[in-house]
Each structure stands twice: as structure tokens, then as C-alpha cells.
Design a protein around this motif. Sequence first.
Motif, PDB file in Angstrom:
ATOM      1  N   ALA A 232      10.095  -5.034 -17.831  1.00  0.00           N
ATOM      2  CA  ALA A 232       9.117  -4.772 -16.215  1.00  0.00           C
ATOM      3  C   ALA A 232       8.330  -3.907 -16.180  1.00  0.00           C
ATOM      4  CB  ALA A 232      10.788  -3.878 -15.484  1.00  0.00           C
ATOM      5  N   GLN A 233       7.727  -3.684 -17.535  1.00  0.00           N
ATOM      6  CA  GLN A 233       6.403  -2.418 -16.905  1.00  0.00           C
ATOM      7  C   GLN A 233       6.049  -1.802 -16.127  1.00  0.00           C
ATOM      8  OE1 GLN A 233       3.659  -6.263 -16.930  1.00  0.00           O
ATOM      9  NE2 GLN A 233       3.352  -5.734 -18.735  1.00  0.00           N
ATOM     10  N   THR A 234       7.148  -0.950 -16.281  1.00  0.00           N
ATOM     11  CA  THR A 234       7.514   0.294 -15.022  1.00  0.00           C
ATOM     12  C   THR A 234       6.524   1.237 -16.335  1.00  0.00           C
ATOM     13  OG1 THR A 234       9.456   0.400 -16.466  1.00  0.00           O
ATOM     14  CG2 THR A 234       9.698  -0.102 -14.679  1.00  0.00           C
ATOM     15  N   GLY A 235       6.467   2.526 -15.485  1.00  0.00           N
ATOM     16  CA  GLY A 235       5.897   3.561 -16.363  1.00  0.00           C
ATOM     17  C   GLY A 235       6.338   4.421 -16.367  1.00  0.00           C
ATOM     18  N   PHE A 236       7.767   5.134 -16.948  1.00  0.00           N
ATOM     19  CA  PHE A 236       8.644   5.843 -17.041  1.00  0.00           C
ATOM     20  C   PHE A 236       7.743   6.837 -19.069  1.00  0.00           C
ATOM     21  CE2 PHE A 236      12.562   5.572 -15.187  1.00  0.00           C
ATOM     22  CZ  PHE A 236      12.459   4.289 -15.035  1.00  0.00           C
ATOM     23  N   PHE A 237       7.156   5.770 -19.546  1.00  0.00           N
ATOM     24  CA  PHE A 237       6.687   6.683 -20.328  1.00  0.00           C
ATOM     25  C   PHE A 237       5.456   6.400 -20.979  1.00  0.00           C
ATOM     26  CE2 PHE A 237      10.724   8.117 -20.943  1.00  0.00           C
ATOM     27  CZ  PHE A 237      11.783   6.552 -21.668  1.00  0.00           C
ATOM     28  N   ASN A 238       4.530   6.103 -19.803  1.00  0.00           N
ATOM     29  CA  ASN A 238       3.503   5.712 -20.126  1.00  0.00           C
ATOM     30  C   ASN A 238       2.444   6.397 -18.968  1.00  0.00           C
ATOM     31  OD1 ASN A 238       0.671   4.250 -19.622  1.00  0.00           O
ATOM     32  ND2 ASN A 238       1.663   1.839 -18.780  1.00  0.00           N
ATOM     33  N   GLN A 239       1.844   7.430 -19.612  1.00  0.00           N
ATOM     34  CA  GLN A 239       0.942   8.802 -18.719  1.00  0.00           C
ATOM     35  C   GLN A 239      -0.373   8.248 -17.943  1.00  0.00           C
ATOM     36  OE1 GLN A 239      -3.239   8.986 -19.669  1.00  0.00           O
ATOM     37  NE2 GLN A 239      -2.467  10.477 -18.577  1.00  0.00           N
ATOM     38  N   ALA A 240      -1.211   6.887 -18.086  1.00  0.00           N
ATOM     39  CA  ALA A 240      -2.075   6.028 -17.071  1.00  0.00           C
ATOM     40  C   ALA A 240      -1.355   6.084 -16.157  1.00  0.00           C
ATOM     41  CB  ALA A 240      -2.616   5.554 -17.640  1.00  0.00           C
ATOM     42  N   ALA A 241       0.866   5.363 -16.068  1.00  0.00           N
ATOM     43  CA  ALA A 241       0.642   5.290 -14.788  1.00  0.00           C
ATOM     44  C   ALA A 241       1.824   6.423 -14.385  1.00  0.00           C
ATOM     45  CB  ALA A 241       1.519   4.197 -15.302  1.00  0.00           C
ATOM     46  N   GLY A 242       1.264   7.009 -14.768  1.00  0.00           N
ATOM     47  CA  GLY A 242       2.366   8.801 -14.342  1.00  0.00           C
ATOM     48  C   GLY A 242       3.553   9.100 -14.581  1.00  0.00           C
ATOM     49  N   GLY A 243       3.823   8.267 -15.740  1.00  0.00           N
ATOM     50  CA  GLY A 243       5.005   9.073 -16.952  1.00  0.00           C
ATOM     51  C   GLY A 243       4.339   9.832 -17.555  1.00  0.00           C
ATOM     52  N   SER A 244       4.974   9.780 -18.625  1.00  0.00           N
ATOM     53  CA  SER A 244       4.556  11.014 -20.458  1.00  0.00           C
ATOM     54  C   SER A 244       5.520  10.535 -21.059  1.00  0.00           C
ATOM     55  CB  SER A 244       5.427  13.028 -19.235  1.00  0.00           C
ATOM     56  OG  SER A 244       5.444  13.461 -20.117  1.00  0.00           O
ATOM     57  N   PRO A 245       4.320  10.669 -21.837  1.00  0.00           N
ATOM     58  CA  PRO A 245       5.348  10.616 -23.357  1.00  0.00           C
ATOM     59  C   PRO A 245       6.649  11.657 -23.327  1.00  0.00           C
ATOM     60  CG  PRO A 245       3.327  10.021 -23.693  1.00  0.00           C
ATOM     61  CD  PRO A 245       3.396  10.606 -22.175  1.00  0.00           C
ATOM     62  N   TYR A 246       6.260  12.491 -22.758  1.00  0.00           N
ATOM     63  CA  TYR A 246       7.083  13.855 -23.050  1.00  0.00           C
ATOM     64  C   TYR A 246       8.560  13.738 -22.200  1.00  0.00           C
ATOM     65  CZ  TYR A 246       3.454  17.483 -24.310  1.00  0.00           C
ATOM     66  OH  TYR A 246       2.519  18.081 -24.726  1.00  0.00           O
ATOM     67  N   LEU A 247       8.838  13.210 -22.255  1.00  0.00           N
ATOM     68  CA  LEU A 247       9.797  12.619 -21.011  1.00  0.00           C
ATOM     69  C   LEU A 247      10.718  11.996 -22.616  1.00  0.00           C
ATOM     70  CD1 LEU A 247      11.492  12.373 -19.109  1.00  0.00           C
ATOM     71  CD2 LEU A 247      10.877  10.125 -18.458  1.00  0.00           C
TER      72      LEU A 247
END
Lengths: 277, 620, 219
Positions: B298-313
Motif C-alpha cells: 500500500a506504499q505506506t511510509g512506516f519505515f520510509n524516512q522521506a515520507a515521515g517514517g523511520s528505519p529506526y522503527l
Amino acid sequence: MSLTSHGGRIGALTVIGTAIVLPLVIFVLGPNMPPGDWTNAGKSQVFDNTVLLAVMTPFTVFILVYIGYAVTMFRAKPDEELRDGPPIRGHFVSQVVWLVTTTAAVLFLAIFGSAELFASNGSGGGSGPNPIATPGGNVLPVQVIGQQWEFTYRYPTYGGVETAELMLPVNTEIEFHVTSLDAIHSFWAYQLGVKADANPGVDNIAFVKPTKVGAFQVRCAELCGIWHGYMFDTGHVVQSSQFASWIKQQRQAFSAVQRYLPKYATTYSPDPVARAG
Amino acid sequence: MKLRRLIGFNLLTAVILGVVGFYVGWWLGHLFDAASIDYFEDTGQNDIALFIAYFTGVVGFLVGLGFANYPVQRMLGKPSSLREKETRGAGRYFGLCTDHKVVGIQYLIGIGAFIFIGGLNAMLIRFELLTPTQHGWNANNYLTLVGLHGTMMMGMMTSGIIGPFANYLLPVMIGARRMAFPRIEALTFWLLMAAGVVLMTTIAFGGFPTGWTGYAPLNDQANMGMDAYIAFFALVGLSMSLLGLNMIATVITMRAPGLSWGRLPIFVWGVVSTSVLMLLAAPVLISVLLMVMLDRTAQTGFFNQAAGGSPYLYENLFWVFGHPEVYVLALPGMGILLEILPVFSRKPLWGYKLAVTGMLGIALLSFLVWQHHLFVSGINADLRPFYMLSTELISLPTGFIFVAALGTLWAGRIRLTVPMLFSLAWLFNFLVGGLSGVFLSDVPSDVTTHGSFFSMAHFHYTIMGGLLFAFFAGIYFWVPKMTGFQLNERWGKVHFWIMFVSFNSTFGPLLVIGFLGMPRRAVTYAGYLQGANTWVSVSAFVLGASMLIFLANFVYSLVFARVPAGSNPWASKSIEWQLPSPIPVHNFDRIPTFGDDPYPYGTDAGVAHRPAVAPARPTA
Amino acid sequence: MKLVAVAGGVLVVAALIAAYVTFLTGGPTPYRVPQARAAGARSANLTLQTVAAVGSKLSPNKNWVSYLVREQGVWHRSTVWTLPANAVVHVTIFNYDGQSGLRNPFLAQPRGLLDGDTFAVDGKPMKVLDPDTASHTFAIPALGVIVPVLGIADDAKNQCEYAPCEESMAHETVTFSFRTGKPGHYRWQCFVPCAAGFIYGFGGPMQTIGYMDGFVNVV
């Protein structure tokens, strides 16, 4: 043979073993531990490793001596294989001694490790955007940009010039700012004793002060895709004068692309989805 | 096999319905061809279809085995089929059977097969690493091999001891006739088997490049093979949590009279502490995988830093699962170790309470240490001393296990049988593994060793040198009980010595190589490390060969030689050895009552339970 | 009977392992670039094209971008090339793909080339490309070589749909030369996030040998 003399012998063997191994560990193995003493971070790690080895040695010697002794001296004789041994279920004093010594060792190592971490400004490890221990005085900031699959380097105090090679002046406190443009990489400068993960959107700061000139290997230490294993480089620590002339030459060589580079920032957010196609 | 066996729900119908279900899901997924999901067109991959296909495939597989029969029949008001309760016939092992002993043996063979595949991948990895310049596999395939090896092993070995041995022996050790949830028990096995097959399908979809940790955002960039990894771990997580649930429920509710918690065999304590971890950690894995799936589809941004998410998560959530996971791997091995040492020292377990405290302490502390995987990743620097302390502290309860083991050996009458050899080797290997862990827990030292082969050698010493050696100890110890036939002792010793020597020869140098600067998962390395790597690869091939020796011994002893083992070949005083081999279908004629001493060596108590159990008539 | 069953099982397992290993060794066959006949230094000519969609005839992933190499007049999708050592390699790249833009603009200035790191775009020598107009790059990091490749304009006429593309279709040409040193085995890659649809543009063809990545064997 009574049980106390077994204990005595194990104790004696442990003491003798430790007396032999511990000096070897502290004076022979310890100082030669990686990553070597090129930098303050490296020296701190070597010292730390030596202390770790020294604390571990008595426990290791004891356990190995004990197992070896037990397996040889407590073997069942062929005719009494199925005779039971004495029903010893525990021994309060032994348990307390073990508990106290291991707890003391562990607490000592944790406190020592923390102290060492602060004293060496992170021991070359990536400490995030707000490191608590920083060297005072002049630092040379160097940005390491990890991207799939190459490291490039920017020097903000030299006009934000970006280079493909890493050169550092000796006897200067370096402040690495490690970041990534895409996946998670990790900047590992082995001989410098520096490792800092390159996370997209994060400024990971690591401090190091090289004290010797020479070449060091830079490798990516976090799996980042197909060419992770090939993402390596050779960096150089050189005299300050050599560094000054090198950076001047780099600025000239890359003056053409300088106008296209984004302004220096601690993190970059490139468009995550490819345009066109 | 009787023809009647082929009618109704069995493995054949399961496979057929699984494949049909897969294609139904695939077709359903391709209905999502909306113009708005244009990335399908560009990338040539439809992750939604693959996920749905895996889901429907696994559901079809389970329905084909007969797992839906009971609920559906009861809902329709009909009596349920008794096929799953069959007590005779070899066909039981190839389908849904609720006899815990059958499930135990199914686990042993099933996990064994997938471990063989994982081990094969390891051999292929070491083949590639013989030299830094000659390459056998292309770079894509190498990363898939690395990922497959790690993922398969981690997924399978979490249930590696609980699955075969706890399923078979736990009810017997607590004096019960069955587990609390027999059908769920069978479900955990078949979920794991389905998971293994799902993982192997990754090679049909291009493999996955992330290694077993599956870090974002690389897992988002990966092509369709990544979905197999996600589906695999989701199924494994489900299997793990249900398995843990079952074990805990059984031990709480089904203990025989007189068996209070303080009288449980230490193996049961190992299982209980592991099960708590399995139950609590696996759901975190399932949730993080759900998020990855949403990011990919669904191309959410949980882990996508540019979309507001974070790989740290991702890193944090994964390791909140991942660290308890490795203690799921370590604890059952400790349980087996402490169960075997009393038998072959002919002494009670020394420091029983201390050992139990150790196991529970490890279980508790394992939830508090996960950020030690993230020391140099740029986490808040204030946190590091805390995690350094908590990780160092975990060596304390581990030390309790060691001291209990050492105390059991004291003044014993030690017999160096094959299970005992593996147990003693466990002590050595886990010592090396644990000490290397102390290095890794210390942040300054970790700066050089994180992400290097030192870290890899550390966990191979603890997981392979610990868990796998305990696994073999358990096999040599309990397979005579489970099958009624002896395993050849001499070939067992050959297997042991070759395995022990080659294991240390493989991973000992890797500790050094890591310190010398070789990062993990890298298909090429600096030239000065070539000699060491060649040595390691050759040792690894010898290690693999020792496994073949074991397999040959296993097959020969159980299929051809078939020397009866008798009910108590090791002269143990534990309850399972007072029963015939193999244990009869209903376990006991009468439920036994237990005395206050699980290890009555050196006393006049005889065996661990009162009254002595009369061996039931052996059944087929 | 048991012996037959066990032996049969062993053979089946061995066959499966053999199939697995064969599968793993799969990959593009290397193309040996012929040495050019010229007096003086050794040299070789490498002609490549980069396409926006490789097409179903050449790949199961028809919409993936890819490099193709010209072998005796025929375009093949192979990214493993064998080049002579201590030679000058003249490279021509015909690019039929649109502009994606470099993620790191620094990579828009070529390095590691002869002639003072200049390269020619459509015949015009240049020192640096506008990073936003880059479509792909050709880079051999271990040799220090990197060259950006100009993309065709979005509104260019007669764009190529699927590979192999004809010279009559809209394209940009990039030429450059570099020197190979001693024998070795080097990887090469594209640095532009050109894998449409993948996050950061670096998935799929950007991470698969045979499309935007490959090896250069210098012998």
C-alpha cells in the motif's frame, strides 16, 4: 581422595593457570588487539579490550580447568558405572561466592565501559546527532555520505566540496557526520577505529583523532544491497600541509559540479521515488 | 499403506489444496490491476497478489490436512471425525494427528529436513568465500544464500528443541496423557512446514537481499522474493506463539498430583521460560512484518524516512523480537544440558533453585537488552550505558546455569556417552560464545566488532555451538526412547569428535577474522584474509561432512540395524525412562504421583515418582 | 526393499541439490570484448545502449531498464564483460531512456577517464552534466571511473518503446575512454535511481545483475 582436596587442587590449578595466562593476556595479547593504536579511539578500544580480557581470564581458566579436572578425575570406573554419586544438591557458600564474584566483575565492566566510552568521546562509534561526550576545541567536520554503493565525503569548512576519496590531516580532532541517501549503510574505518551507521535522514556523529599517517581501509558494515561487499575504499591520514594542498586541488578539480551540489546539510532528503523512468 | 488412507484429508489433499489455494490467491491479487497502482506495471511485480496467494495457499494447505474439520463439523452439529485421534499406523505421521508423540517425531524429521537445507546453504556460502576474487554464484544469488541460510535456521531452530522434544516428553514428564491443546499443537507443526516451503519459493521470485534481519528500507526496495521472507516469518511467528501458549497452558493445568512447581524437571522449566519468550516476542515480529507488507504494497511510509517514517522503527521493533528470539534459542539447550548431566554424573542437579532463577532471569532480562544491536547506529547516546549494563547483567543468570552444570559434575561418576559428550561440548562452546558476547556488549569494543565476522562467530558459538550441540545431545539421548531403537554409539562418537573439532576450527578463526576487519555478508574481502577464509571454508566442509555421518548413522540405526534399546538404556531415574520404548499411546496405565525429588540419585528413593509406574503393554 | 527406498531417497536429494546449485550459478554469460586492431597501445571498443524498458523478448521483467551490449552487431542483454588489461577502452553509450536525475549531484562530474576526465555528449566534449538531466551512469568504482549519461527530453519524438532500440529512434550518445590497469575482477553499476516504481529508484533492475549492474573482468 576427599572432596576438599579435589577443591584444593582445582583452586591451585586455577591460580597457576591464571598466573600464567593473565600476564600473557595483558602484556602480549592486549596491546596487539585490533584495531591498533593509530588513533585515540583505537587506543581506547585496545585498552578496553585488554581490560575485558583480563577480567574474563580468571573465570575462563577456572571453568576450563574445572571441566577438564572433573572429566578426568570424576570418571566412573568401569565396574561401578551405575553406582550413584553423593546426593549433593547445592552448596550455599559456593553459590554465594560465584554470585558475588560474577556480579562484581559484571558491574565493574559495565561501569568501566561507560567511563571509557565517555572519556574517549564515544571511542570512534557513531553516537547519534547529540553525542554527550564531545572533544573541546577545534574539530574538523567531515561528512560521510553513504549511498548505494559508494561512500562520498564532504568537507563543510572547505566550501562544502565533495570528494570521492577520504583524506584526513594527522593530529586533528575529526568530527565525522555520517548519513545516508537511501538504505542503511555503515561507515567502518577499520584502522581508525571508527564505525558509524549511515541512516537516511539521520546525522550520526563520531569523533576520532588520528595520531599516525598511513592508509586505512573503509568498508561498509551494514548490508545495503547487492554491492555491499564491494562498497569499500581506502582512506589516508596525511600531514596537515599535504591535506591542505590536496583539498585545494580537489576544490579546483570539482569546481564544475560544485554549483549543482545542494548546500551542505547534516542530512539530505532526496526524492524517494524515481522521476520519469 | 492402505488405500483407505488416501481417502479423506491427508498430506496429498493438503498439497493439492495448497497449490490450488495459491493460484486462487494469485488470480485474486491480479484483480488489483487498478491504474492507481502503476508501480506494478513499472516494476513488473505484484506483491499484493503474492501475499494473497501465500495466505490462501497456506489456508488451503491447512484445510487439506483437515484442520477445518472439527470446527466445521461441530458447527454443522455433526460428530467430529476421529481420524486425528488414530492410534495406529505409520500414516499418522503424514497428516494431522493429535497424539503429542506423533507431533514430536514429525517435528524432529521436519525440522531436520529444513535444517539440512539451511546447512546446505551455509556450505554454499563458504564455497563462495574460499577466495575473494573467484565467484561461484553471482552477487544476487550470494545474498539470497546468506539470507536463506540465516532465515531458515532462525525460523526452524526456534522450535528446534521445543518442537521435537518438548512435544514428545513434556506431558510424560509432568504425568499427563496429552497436551492442553492437541490440535493447536499439530497446527504449529504444519504451519512451520508450510512456512519452510514458502521460504524456499523465494528463489522462484528472485530471492531477497536483506539477510535474515530484513532491515528497512532495503526490504522495501527488494523484489518479490522479499514477500516470501515476510510470509515465512509471519507463519513462524504464529507457530511460535501458539507453541509457547500450548506449553505454558499444559504445564500450568495438567501436572500430575504431587508435582508442584518446585519439583518439575529442569527441562520443563527450560521449556516454560522459553515459552514465555515465544508468546511475548513473536507477536512483535508479526506486527513489524505487517508494517513491512503495508510499506511494500500500500506504499505506506512506516519505515520510509522521506515520507515521515523511520528505519529506526524497523530496527527497534525487529530487535525487540530478535533479542528474546535468541534466548528462545539458548534456553531449551540449557534445559537439555541440565537434564542430561545428572544422568551421566549419577548425581542430582546441583543448585536447582539457582538454575531455575537463572532461566527465569534470562527470560526477563532478554526483553531489556535489544538496543545492543544498535550501539553505533546513531541511537540516543544517553541510552548506551544502560543497555551496556543490562546486556552485561544477562551474563549473571547465564552464569547460574554454568555453575549448576559444574556443580552437578562435582564428585560424580561421569560416563562419557555421546549425549554427555555433546553436553560437555556445550559448556565449552557456550563459554566461548558467552565471553565473545561480553566483548560485544561493551560499547567501545563493539565499535570494531559490530557487523563484523566477530559478531557472526559469537552467535554461531552460542546458537550452533550451544543449541545445535544440545539438539544432538537430545537426539542421541531421547531418540532411543522415542523410537525404541539404539543409535550406534561408536558412530555417534565419530560424529561428535569430527563435529566438535571442525566446529571450533571453523568459528574460532572467524572471531579473529572479524577483529581483523572483515564485515558480515560481504561477498568479497581484503586479500590478506584469504588464507584464513580458505581454512575456515575447508573446516566448514568438514563440519558439513560430520552431519552426513550423523544422517547415515541415524538412517542406518533406525531403518536397518534396529537394535532394541530397552526402556532405560541410560539407567536414568527420570519418569520417561521408566516407561517402555517407544512410549505407548496413552503414556501411562495410571497417572503417577510425584515425590519431592526430581533427581533422586544417591538416595534410596529409587525413581522420581511414587508409586512406580507399571509399564503399559507395548502397542505398535 | 528398505535399501532401495533409502538409496532412492538419497538420489532424489542429490538431484535436488544439483538442480539448486545449477540454478545458483545462473547468470549472464560473459561477453569478451575483442581487442581492437590498432598500432601502439592495446585498446578495445565497447558499445552499449541503455533502454527504458527491456521488453519481454529479452527478459521476464519487460518494463525494467537495462544496459545492452553490442556483440558483433547484435544487441545482447549481458552485463559481464571481459576486457584486456593495460589497455585503453573506448566506450560508446546510446541512451534511449528519459531523464531521472542523480540523487547525489556530485556524480554528475566524470572521474577516472582519459583526456582530463572529459567525455563527449552527442559529440560535444563536456566537463560536467546537469545532474537533473542524467538518465543513467556508468561507473566502475574500484577503477575510479564514473560517467553520467544524458537522458532524452520528455517530449522527444520517436522514443523507443522496448529494446533493442534502433539508432533512428530518439537517443543521446555519450563517448569516453578509460584505461584498464592490471588484471582483476571489478563490479560496475549505474548510480541514477532509474528503477521506476521502486522506492528510492534503486530496486529491481538497479540491484540485479544483467540490467544495471555487472562485472568487468580485466584479463
